[in-house]
Design a protein around this motif. Structure first.
Motif, mmCIF file in Angstrom:
data_model
loop_
_atom_site.group_PDB
_atom_site.id
_atom_site.type_symbol
_atom_site.label_atom_id
_atom_site.label_comp_id
_atom_site.label_asym_id
_atom_site.label_seq_id
_atom_site.Cartn_x
_atom_site.Cartn_y
_atom_site.Cartn_z
ATOM 1 N N LEU A 191 59.497 -128.054 52.113
ATOM 2 C CA LEU A 191 60.413 -127.492 53.100
ATOM 3 C C LEU A 191 61.637 -128.385 53.236
ATOM 4 O O LEU A 191 61.527 -129.594 53.424
ATOM 5 C CB LEU A 191 59.715 -127.354 54.464
ATOM 6 N N ILE A 208 63.964 -126.809 60.524
ATOM 7 C CA ILE A 208 63.476 -126.099 59.347
ATOM 8 C C ILE A 208 63.483 -124.617 59.673
ATOM 9 O O ILE A 208 62.906 -124.199 60.675
ATOM 10 C CB ILE A 208 62.044 -126.546 58.984
ATOM 11 N N PHE A 210 62.221 -121.160 58.074
ATOM 12 C CA PHE A 210 61.286 -120.806 57.012
ATOM 13 C C PHE A 210 60.826 -119.349 57.134
ATOM 14 O O PHE A 210 60.892 -118.743 58.202
ATOM 15 C CB PHE A 210 60.066 -121.727 57.053
ATOM 16 N N ASN A 263 62.671 -122.503 51.239
ATOM 17 C CA ASN A 263 61.825 -122.453 52.429
ATOM 18 C C ASN A 263 61.142 -121.108 52.606
ATOM 19 O O ASN A 263 60.989 -120.620 53.727
ATOM 20 C CB ASN A 263 62.645 -122.811 53.671
#
Length: 290
Positions: A191, A208, A210, A263
């Motif tokens: 990631l 992050i 995702f 991701n």
């Protein structure tokens, strides 16, 4: 809000594995911390004047936006004509009688409406919030201690910045912070982590964005955000129980971020915020600002 995100980067070989935290490494107060965080977020969503549930428009300021009259860029009932302009990096709200600076990320009242300006110089955007909103508290999966990971953050091979859309649909210049690898559903998932600036003056956060196997099957189709949090010992904690929806999940006024390169993975992250349609219509097409 705040920084439940406060509201976002290379080489699998160089990324270091974040290990799943065992129960002993999760302090007893951790579940109450999550519960308190969720309660505070729900209170903000259902009551704040800048809640995404109250958003009625979000547009780039560009050469200037007219507000107020029926033929304006953003019609606002009961508001005389105003203009929002950006000059030399400063955003101003102007009318025939006055002008005032709009500091980035700071709410400004205009009659029954609330305005915020944010985004980098030359690409600032205006978000308009209305006086009425319908809101439901977010819903979550059960807490999953096995989806809490602690470990180091591998630095990026080539530090760089990248234009991305944040949780609030506003374009930001995010810095490549590095990468982590976590074991999820039998696969090692890399990631990318970005350091995302905050327009309200708060410290940039490690974020992050995702997509996983639950998108469209329990979670928001466009994906979710989760923060990478520094630990006192120099490591970082990635807690998927704190995964949250982008604001486009609450209002079609917001653009949805495009998934970040690398991701997206097939495994399911059945933790964090779920998705319940709010009757706001289909979200806008995802914009990839790269």
């Amino acid at each position: 809000m705040p920084g439940i995100g406060s509201m976002l980067r290379r080489g699998l070989g160089r990324a270091l594995l974040l290990t799943s935290a065992v129960t002993a490494s999760l302090p007893a107060q951790r579940p109450p911390d999550v519960a308190r965080e969720r309660a505070e977020y729900a209170a903000w969503l259902t009551g704040a004047p800048t809640s995404p549930f109250a958003a009625i428009a979000q547009q780039p300021i560009g050469a200037g936006l007219r507000l107020g009259p029926p033929d304006a860029d953003v019609p606002l009932e009961g508001i005389a004509e105003h203009r929002v302009v950006e000059r030399d990096g400063i955003v101003r709200l102007e009318s025939a009688a006055s002008a005032r600076v709009m500091p980035r990320g700071v709410p400004i009242r205009l009659g029954d409406f609330t305005l915020t300006a944010d985004g980098p110089t030359g690409r600032a955007a205006l978000t308009v919030f209305g006086p009425r909103r319908s809101a439901r508290a977010p819903v979550y999966y059960e807490l999953q201690p096995s989806l809490v990971f602690v470990g180091p953050l591998a630095p990026p091979e080539r530090p760089a910045t990248e234009r991305v859309l944040g949780v609030d649909g506003i374009e930001v210049e995010a810095a490549e912070a590095g990468s982590v690898v976590v074991p999820v559903a039998g696969e090692r998932v890399r990631l990318r982590v970005l350091r995302v600036p905050s327009g309200d003056g708060e410290e940039s956060e490690l974020e992050i964005f995702f997509r996983d196997g639950t998108n469209g099957q329990g979670t928001y189709p466009a994906g979710r955000f989760v923060s990478l949090v520094p630990e006192p010992d120099g490591r970082y904690r990635l807690d998927f129980n704190r995964a949250r929806n982008p604001f486009c999940a609450y209002s079609s006024a917001y653009a949805c971020p495009a998934p970040w390169r690398g991701n997206v993975f097939a495994g399911k992250i059945a933790a964090g915020e779920r998705y319940q349609p709010h009757g706001v219509g289909a979200p806008p097409v995802a914009r990839d600002s790269r």
